[in-house]
Design a protein around this motif. Structure first.
Motif, PDB file in Angstrom:
ATOM      1  N   HIS A 117       0.941   0.556   6.692  1.00  0.00           N
ATOM      2  CA  HIS A 117       0.406  -0.075   6.115  1.00  0.00           C
ATOM      3  C   HIS A 117      -0.081  -1.647   6.641  1.00  0.00           C
ATOM      4  O   HIS A 117       0.919  -2.542   6.376  1.00  0.00           O
ATOM      5  N   HIS A 154      -3.240  -4.584   8.003  1.00  0.00           N
ATOM      6  CA  HIS A 154      -4.162  -5.284   7.669  1.00  0.00           C
ATOM      7  C   HIS A 154      -4.655  -5.325   9.201  1.00  0.00           C
ATOM      8  O   HIS A 154      -3.648  -6.847   9.162  1.00  0.00           O
ATOM      9  N   HIS A 183      -5.204   0.942  -2.593  1.00  0.00           N
ATOM     10  CA  HIS A 183      -4.220   0.102  -3.338  1.00  0.00           C
ATOM     11  C   HIS A 183      -4.091  -0.336  -4.539  1.00  0.00           C
ATOM     12  O   HIS A 183      -5.792   0.069  -5.397  1.00  0.00           O
ATOM     13  N   HIS A 190       1.659  -0.378  -2.406  1.00  0.00           N
ATOM     14  CA  HIS A 190       2.059  -1.644  -2.874  1.00  0.00           C
ATOM     15  C   HIS A 190       2.830  -0.600  -4.277  1.00  0.00           C
ATOM     16  O   HIS A 190       2.925   0.325  -3.969  1.00  0.00           O
ATOM     17  N   ASP A 211       1.992  -5.221   5.370  1.00  0.00           N
ATOM     18  CA  ASP A 211       0.348  -5.994   4.703  1.00  0.00           C
ATOM     19  C   ASP A 211      -0.001  -6.479   5.771  1.00  0.00           C
ATOM     20  O   ASP A 211      -1.230  -6.355   6.676  1.00  0.00           O
TER      21      ASP A 211
HETATM   22 ZN   LIG Z   1      -3.138  -4.013   1.746  1.00  0.00          ZN
END
Ligand SMILES: [Zn+2]
Length: 346
Positions: free
Chosen positions: A15, A17, A202, A226, A283
Motif C-alpha cells: 500500500h 500511492h 480503502h 487501513h 501509504d
Molecule cells: Zn491509501
C-alpha cells in the motif's frame, strides 16, 4: 544487534500511492518551469509539499498536500512519474512492492485524454522499473470523489480496449470515505472483477466498521486499505479471518490523519497477535515526510513487535499480494533467504 537492522530488512509493501511518493526535486523543477505559485527556494518548497513533522493529526492538512496541478502536458506527467518510480526506494530495501496510481490525478486538471494519460503513465513507470530492476507491480486507483461510477465504467472499458494493461494486477478505491461510501461503486467493481482484477478498498480509516463489511460483502474486496476500525467489531474480525481478508495498515499515516490517536497503540500489534492477516505499509512517504523504515521503527520500538513479528507481517503481505500463486511461492522463498541473510549478519 545493530540499530540498522530495521533499515536493512527486506520489505514487502502492498500500500503506497505514487501521488504521495513523488520525487520532490522533480516537482520543484516542474513548478519552476510551469511558473506555479510555490516558494522559489527548494527547502521552503519541500516544506509546503509535506506534512509538518511536529504537527498534530490533521486530516484536512494531510489531504491538502495532494496537489494535482503540476502538469502542463503529458511530458510533465512522464517526467514526474519516471523520476518518482526511479527514486521510490528511500533506502527502505523494498523487496517487492505494489504501487498504486490514480490515472485521473494526472489528467483531471487540464482535461488530458485518460487513455493517452494512462499510456504515458505506464510507459514512464515501466521504463523506471526496468531501469531499476525492481520487483514492482501496479494497482490502479479510482478516487471516490472525482467521478460517478458510470464514468469510471465507461473509461475502464476504453482502457481495456486501447491500452496494454500488463503489470496492473488489481484495482483500488480511495478518497473521501465519508461522502462516497463503497456501495456507490458496486457495479464498477463487478466489472473489473469480470476482467480478472481483484479489489482492495480503502475502508474503516475514518469511517466505521460498516464500510469494511460493505467492501467485503458487496465489492468483494480481498484487501482493505487501513481498516483500523475493524477493532470496533469482533464479529468482523472473525469474519475477515475466516475469509482471509488482508488489512493494509499504515501506522504513521493513520496517526497523521487522526485515524488513530498515537502510533504506540496502533491496532496492528494486537490484530497480528490475534491472527488477522495484517500487513505493514507506508501509504504516502513524500507527503508524510516519513518512510517505510519509520513505520517499521514505530512497530519495533514503540509497539514492541519483535523481529520475528516483523517477518510475520511480511509473510502476510506475500500471502495477500495480488501476484499469481506460483509467483508468490517464489517470492516467499527468495524473501526468506534475503531475510535470513540480513538477520544472521546483524
Ligand atoms: Zn491509501
Amino acid at each position: 544487534m545493530s540499530s540498522n537492522i530495521i533499515q536493512d530488512l527486506p520489505k514487502i509493501e502492498l500500500h503506497r500511492h505514487i501521488e504521495g511518493s513523488f520525487h520532490p526535486p522533480t516537482l520543484f523543477q516542474i513548478a519552476q518551469k510551469n511558473r506555479l505559485d510555490f516558494p522559489q527556494e527548494f527547502e521552503a518548497f519541500k516544506e509546503q509539499l509535506q506534512f509538518p513533522k511536529d504537527s498534530k493529526p490533521d486530516f484536512a492538512l494531510f489531504l491538502s498536500k495532494f496537489y494535482n496541478k503540476w502538469y502542463n502536458d503529458l511530458d510533465d506527467v512522464y517526467t514526474v512519474v519516471y523520476n518518482s518510480f526511479l527514486n521510490i526506494d528511500q533506502n527502505e530495501n523494498l523487496f517487492y512492492s505494489e504501487i498504486r496510481f490514480n490515472p485521473f490525478h494526472f489528467c483531471i486538471n487540464k482535461g488530458f485524454d485518460p487513455v493517452d494519460t494512462l499510456k504515458t503513465f505506464l510507459m514512464a513507470a515501466r521504463s523506471a522499473i526496468r531501469e531499476k530492476q525492481s520487483h514492482t507491480k501496479l494497482l490502479m486507483t479510482i478516487n471516490r470523489g472525482f467521478y460517478p461510477e458510470e464514468r469510471y465504467m465507461e473509461v475502464f472499458k476504453q482502457f481495456v480496449d486501447k491500452v496494454d494493461l500488463t503489470g496492473i494486477i488489481g484495482i483500488d478505491l480511495a478518497g473521501d470515505e465519508v461522502n462516497f461510501p463503497p456501495e456507490k461503486f458496486q457495479h464498477f467493481f463487478q466489472l473489473i472483477q469480470s476482467h480478472g482484477l481483484p479489489a482492495t478498498i480503502h475502508a474503516g480509516e475514518v469511517t466505521s466498521a460498516d464500510q469494511i463489511w460493505t467492501a467485503i460483502d458487496k465489492l468483494h474486496a480481498k484487501r482493505i486499505g487501513h481498516g483500523v476500525k475493524v477493532t470496533d467489531d469482533p464479529n468482523l474480525i472473525a469474519y475477515a479471518k475466516e475469509k482471509s481478508i488482508a488489512f493494509e495498515m499504515c501506522p504513521i499515516s493513520n496517526y497523521q490523519t487522526g485515524a488513530v490517536p498515537d502510533t504506540a497503540n496502533h491496532p496492528i500489534r494486537d490484530l497480528l497477535r490475534e491472527g488477522l492477516c495484517v500487513t505493514l505499509n507506508s501509504d504516502d512517504p513524500t507527503v508524510q515526510n516519513a518512510t517505510l523504515v519509520d513505520d517499521y521503527n514505530a512497530c519495533h520500538h514503540q509497539m514492541g513487535l519483535s523481529i520475528d513479528e516483523l517477518k510475520a507481517l511480511n509473510l502476510n503481505s506475500i500471502q495477500a499480494s495480488f501476484l499469481p500463486p506460483k509467483e508468490k511461492i517464489d517470492l516467499e522463498k527468495n524473501f526468506l533467504q534475503a531475510w535470513g541473510k540480513v538477520t544472521s549478519a546483524h
